[in-house]
Design a protein around this motif. Sequence first.
Motif, PDB file in Angstrom:
ATOM      1  N   SER A 134      68.860  69.156 -24.239  1.00  0.00           N
ATOM      2  CA  SER A 134      70.084  68.434 -23.896  1.00  0.00           C
ATOM      3  C   SER A 134      70.693  67.815 -25.151  1.00  0.00           C
ATOM      4  O   SER A 134      70.016  67.652 -26.175  1.00  0.00           O
ATOM      5  CB  SER A 134      69.778  67.331 -22.886  1.00  0.00           C
ATOM      6  OG  SER A 134      69.009  66.299 -23.496  1.00  0.00           O
ATOM      7  N   ARG A 135      71.953  67.470 -25.060  1.00  0.00           N
ATOM      8  CA  ARG A 135      72.621  66.817 -26.182  1.00  0.00           C
ATOM      9  C   ARG A 135      71.943  65.492 -26.518  1.00  0.00           C
ATOM     10  O   ARG A 135      71.780  65.134 -27.685  1.00  0.00           O
ATOM     11  CB  ARG A 135      74.101  66.597 -25.837  1.00  0.00           C
ATOM     12  CG  ARG A 135      74.948  66.070 -26.990  1.00  0.00           C
ATOM     13  CD  ARG A 135      76.425  66.160 -26.642  1.00  0.00           C
ATOM     14  NE  ARG A 135      76.758  65.227 -25.579  1.00  0.00           N
ATOM     15  CZ  ARG A 135      77.438  64.088 -25.767  1.00  0.00           C
ATOM     16  NH1 ARG A 135      77.857  63.762 -26.963  1.00  0.00           N
ATOM     17  NH2 ARG A 135      77.715  63.306 -24.758  1.00  0.00           N
ATOM     18  N   LYS A 136      71.533  64.773 -25.491  1.00  0.00           N
ATOM     19  CA  LYS A 136      70.859  63.484 -25.687  1.00  0.00           C
ATOM     20  C   LYS A 136      69.548  63.663 -26.454  1.00  0.00           C
ATOM     21  O   LYS A 136      69.235  62.882 -27.366  1.00  0.00           O
ATOM     22  CB  LYS A 136      70.591  62.836 -24.321  1.00  0.00           C
ATOM     23  CG  LYS A 136      69.973  61.454 -24.401  1.00  0.00           C
ATOM     24  CD  LYS A 136      69.800  60.859 -23.005  1.00  0.00           C
ATOM     25  CE  LYS A 136      69.157  59.480 -23.075  1.00  0.00           C
ATOM     26  NZ  LYS A 136      68.952  58.902 -21.720  1.00  0.00           N
ATOM     27  N   GLU A 137      68.780  64.690 -26.098  1.00  0.00           N
ATOM     28  CA  GLU A 137      67.516  64.963 -26.792  1.00  0.00           C
ATOM     29  C   GLU A 137      67.769  65.332 -28.253  1.00  0.00           C
ATOM     30  O   GLU A 137      67.027  64.906 -29.154  1.00  0.00           O
ATOM     31  CB  GLU A 137      66.770  66.099 -26.101  1.00  0.00           C
ATOM     32  CG  GLU A 137      66.194  65.736 -24.748  1.00  0.00           C
ATOM     33  CD  GLU A 137      65.621  66.945 -24.020  1.00  0.00           C
ATOM     34  OE1 GLU A 137      64.598  66.784 -23.333  1.00  0.00           O
ATOM     35  OE2 GLU A 137      66.202  68.046 -24.145  1.00  0.00           O
ATOM     36  N   LEU A 153      78.120  64.225 -35.379  1.00  0.00           N
ATOM     37  CA  LEU A 153      78.748  65.443 -34.880  1.00  0.00           C
ATOM     38  C   LEU A 153      78.518  65.627 -33.391  1.00  0.00           C
ATOM     39  O   LEU A 153      79.436  65.955 -32.632  1.00  0.00           O
ATOM     40  CB  LEU A 153      78.212  66.655 -35.646  1.00  0.00           C
ATOM     41  CG  LEU A 153      78.775  68.016 -35.228  1.00  0.00           C
ATOM     42  CD1 LEU A 153      80.230  68.136 -35.650  1.00  0.00           C
ATOM     43  CD2 LEU A 153      77.946  69.145 -35.835  1.00  0.00           C
ATOM     44  N   LEU A 154      77.284  65.400 -32.955  1.00  0.00           N
ATOM     45  CA  LEU A 154      76.933  65.658 -31.557  1.00  0.00           C
ATOM     46  C   LEU A 154      77.631  64.696 -30.594  1.00  0.00           C
ATOM     47  O   LEU A 154      77.772  64.995 -29.413  1.00  0.00           O
ATOM     48  CB  LEU A 154      75.412  65.585 -31.371  1.00  0.00           C
ATOM     49  CG  LEU A 154      74.647  66.775 -31.954  1.00  0.00           C
ATOM     50  CD1 LEU A 154      73.148  66.530 -31.930  1.00  0.00           C
ATOM     51  CD2 LEU A 154      74.979  68.039 -31.178  1.00  0.00           C
ATOM     52  N   LYS A 155      78.066  63.566 -31.098  1.00  0.00           N
ATOM     53  CA  LYS A 155      78.814  62.630 -30.248  1.00  0.00           C
ATOM     54  C   LYS A 155      80.131  63.243 -29.787  1.00  0.00           C
ATOM     55  O   LYS A 155      80.676  62.864 -28.750  1.00  0.00           O
ATOM     56  CB  LYS A 155      79.071  61.321 -31.009  1.00  0.00           C
ATOM     57  CG  LYS A 155      77.821  60.471 -31.231  1.00  0.00           C
ATOM     58  CD  LYS A 155      78.150  59.216 -32.019  1.00  0.00           C
ATOM     59  CE  LYS A 155      76.909  58.373 -32.262  1.00  0.00           C
ATOM     60  NZ  LYS A 155      77.218  57.167 -33.078  1.00  0.00           N
ATOM     61  N   HIS A 161      74.622  70.822 -23.032  1.00  0.00           N
ATOM     62  CA  HIS A 161      73.493  71.648 -23.464  1.00  0.00           C
ATOM     63  C   HIS A 161      73.536  71.843 -24.977  1.00  0.00           C
ATOM     64  O   HIS A 161      74.595  71.735 -25.608  1.00  0.00           O
ATOM     65  CB  HIS A 161      73.517  73.010 -22.762  1.00  0.00           C
ATOM     66  CG  HIS A 161      74.745  73.815 -23.059  1.00  0.00           C
ATOM     67  ND1 HIS A 161      75.939  73.638 -22.379  1.00  0.00           N
ATOM     68  CD2 HIS A 161      74.969  74.783 -23.991  1.00  0.00           C
ATOM     69  CE1 HIS A 161      76.844  74.474 -22.869  1.00  0.00           C
ATOM     70  NE2 HIS A 161      76.282  75.176 -23.842  1.00  0.00           N
ATOM     71  N   PHE A 162      72.385  72.135 -25.543  1.00  0.00           N
ATOM     72  CA  PHE A 162      72.285  72.284 -26.991  1.00  0.00           C
ATOM     73  C   PHE A 162      71.196  73.303 -27.296  1.00  0.00           C
ATOM     74  O   PHE A 162      70.177  73.361 -26.617  1.00  0.00           O
ATOM     75  CB  PHE A 162      71.942  70.930 -27.630  1.00  0.00           C
ATOM     76  CG  PHE A 162      72.085  70.908 -29.128  1.00  0.00           C
ATOM     77  CD1 PHE A 162      73.336  70.875 -29.714  1.00  0.00           C
ATOM     78  CD2 PHE A 162      70.969  70.927 -29.946  1.00  0.00           C
ATOM     79  CE1 PHE A 162      73.477  70.846 -31.093  1.00  0.00           C
ATOM     80  CE2 PHE A 162      71.095  70.896 -31.327  1.00  0.00           C
ATOM     81  CZ  PHE A 162      72.358  70.858 -31.904  1.00  0.00           C
TER      82      PHE A 162
END
Length: 545
Positions: A134-137, A153-155, A161-162
Motif C-alpha cells: 500500500s502507499r501507506k506502507e 513524492l508518494l504524498k 497501491h504501490f
Amino acid sequence: MKIKINDCLVEVQNGATYSDAAATLGLEKGALAVMVRGETLSLNAACKETDAHILTYFDEEGKRVYERSIRFVMLMAFERLYPGAFVRCEHSLGRGIYVTVRGMKLTEDVVTNIRECMKSIVKADLPFTLLPMSRKEAIAHYANRGDEDKVKLLKYRPFEHFRMYECGGMKEYFYGEMAKSTGSVSVFDVRLVGGGFVVLLPDENDPTRLSEYRPMPKLLSTFRESARWHEILEVENAADLNEMTEKGHLREFIRVNEALMDRKIYEIADKIVESRARLVCIAGPSSSGKTTFCNRLMIALRVTGLTPVKLSLDDYYKNRDQIPLDEHGEVDLECVESLDTELLGKHLTQLLDGEQVEAPTYDFLTGMRTDKTHSIKVDPTSPILIEGIHGLNDRLTPGIRRDMKFKIYISALTTLNIDDHNRIRTTDARLIRRIVRDAAFRGTDPEKTFSMWASVRRGEEKNIFPFQEDADAMINSSLAYELAVVKNYAYPILTAITPDNQHYTAARRLVKFLNYIRSADVEDEIPLNSILREFIGGSCFYREE
C-alpha cells in the motif's frame, strides 16, 4: 494451458512464468521483459492466456528495463559499500547515465570499488522480486530509511497501491518493470566524469558490447548549470514542484524561470556581438523551441544595435522528387542532401557581400518550390540567423569560414527528476511537447506523432547530436515549471489512447510519470514570448500583424 509467445504456441503449467515459457521455446537469451496487450511485464510474472512478445535490448522498452535494472545494481553497490551516500541519477550522457553523489568526494578508487561490487552483484544473478504494497506502507518504509524525496513524492501519488522491487535485501522503486535478475545486465561500465560518474550501457546495435564513451564537456556543463539552478531554487524533484503548486508559489517561480531564460539569451547575444560573427547557426532536436529562441535572439541582438535578418532553411528544400530516400524507402527530409545547399551557399555569400537576394518559398503540401520569392538584405555589421536541424553541420555552409560562424545548440535538457533515483528523460519531455503542439496546431493526431517519433530520433542521432560539441554556445530550453502546465494538455490526449492501440505502451509510459506531476492553472502567468508558448499556444511570434 497454452499461450502464444512471439507467435509460437507453447504448453505451460499453471503458475508458470514468462521466463519458463521463453526457456521452453529457446527465447531466453537476451530476454529482458515481456509485452502483453501493450503492457510491459516482468519475465517473473505468471503467464496469461494471451499473446505475448519477448522484449530485448533491441526494443525501446527493453532498453528502459535494462537501464532501470543496472541503476538498481548501482544503488545496491552504494548501499553495500557506502551506506547513507546521497546518490542522484541525473540525466543521460551519450549512451550512459550521469550520476552524482552529494557530500562525498568521488575518486578513481571509489568508482573502481563500485564497478567491482556491481560485477559481483551481476555474477550472483540475484532475482528482482516484485513486492506489491500500500502507499501507506511504502511511505513508512522510505521514512524509516530517511528517503525524504520518496516520502514527499508518494504524498502526491493518486493511487493507493504501490509496486516495489526487492533484490539482495534492498527494496527500491522505479517507475517501470525490472529484468528477471541481476545476471541479465552484465554489460556495463562505470567511469569518473566531471565530479560525478557515468554508468555506460550496451551498444544499441550490439548489446553484447559496451557502448563507446565520447566526452561531451559542453553538454555536461549545460546540464550541470541547469541542475545547479534547480538546487538553488529548491525544485529538483516532482514533489518539490507539486509543493510549490499546492502552496501557491508557482506563479513567482514561473517569473524566475523566465527571467533566467531571458538572461541566458542576452548572454548569448553579447557573445555573438563580441565574436563579430556574420552567420549565426541554430540547431537542436525536435521540440526544443528553436523557432521561438531564434525570434527572441533576434530581439536581443537588436537591443545591442544590430539589425539581424533570418533565413529559413525550410525554403531551401529540394523538390520532393529530388530528395533521397531513407533505409525504409521513404523520403528523407532529415538528411542534409534534402536541402539545396548550393543555392543556400550562393545566397549566403551574396548576403555577406552586401547584395540583395531573392530567397525561394517552399510549399510542404505540394513538396515543391513555388514561383514566389522574398527579398532579403543585411547590413555589413549585422548577422544572418539560420535555424534548422543541420545548423551545426559545416556541410550546410561549406563556403563560409568557421570564424565567421557562431553556432548555437538548443535542447530541452530536463533536469527535474521524479525523485533522486528516477529521472525524467529529455526525449520523453520533448515528445510530450510535440504531441501537444501537433494536436493543437498541425492537425496531427497523437498516433501519427508517435509513429513519426522513431524516425525523428534516428534523424537526431545522425544529423544533430554528432555536431553538438562544436557549438559556441548551448542553451537549455526546458522550463522547470512546464510539466505542471503541459499536463493539462497532454494528459487527456494520452489517457484517451486505449490498450488496443499500437502506441498504448508509449502513451502509458508518459502517463505513468505525469501521474506524479500536479497540474496547475497558471497559464495567464506565462509570458507571450515564452518558449512554452510555441507548444501550448498564445505566442506573440505567431500573431498576424
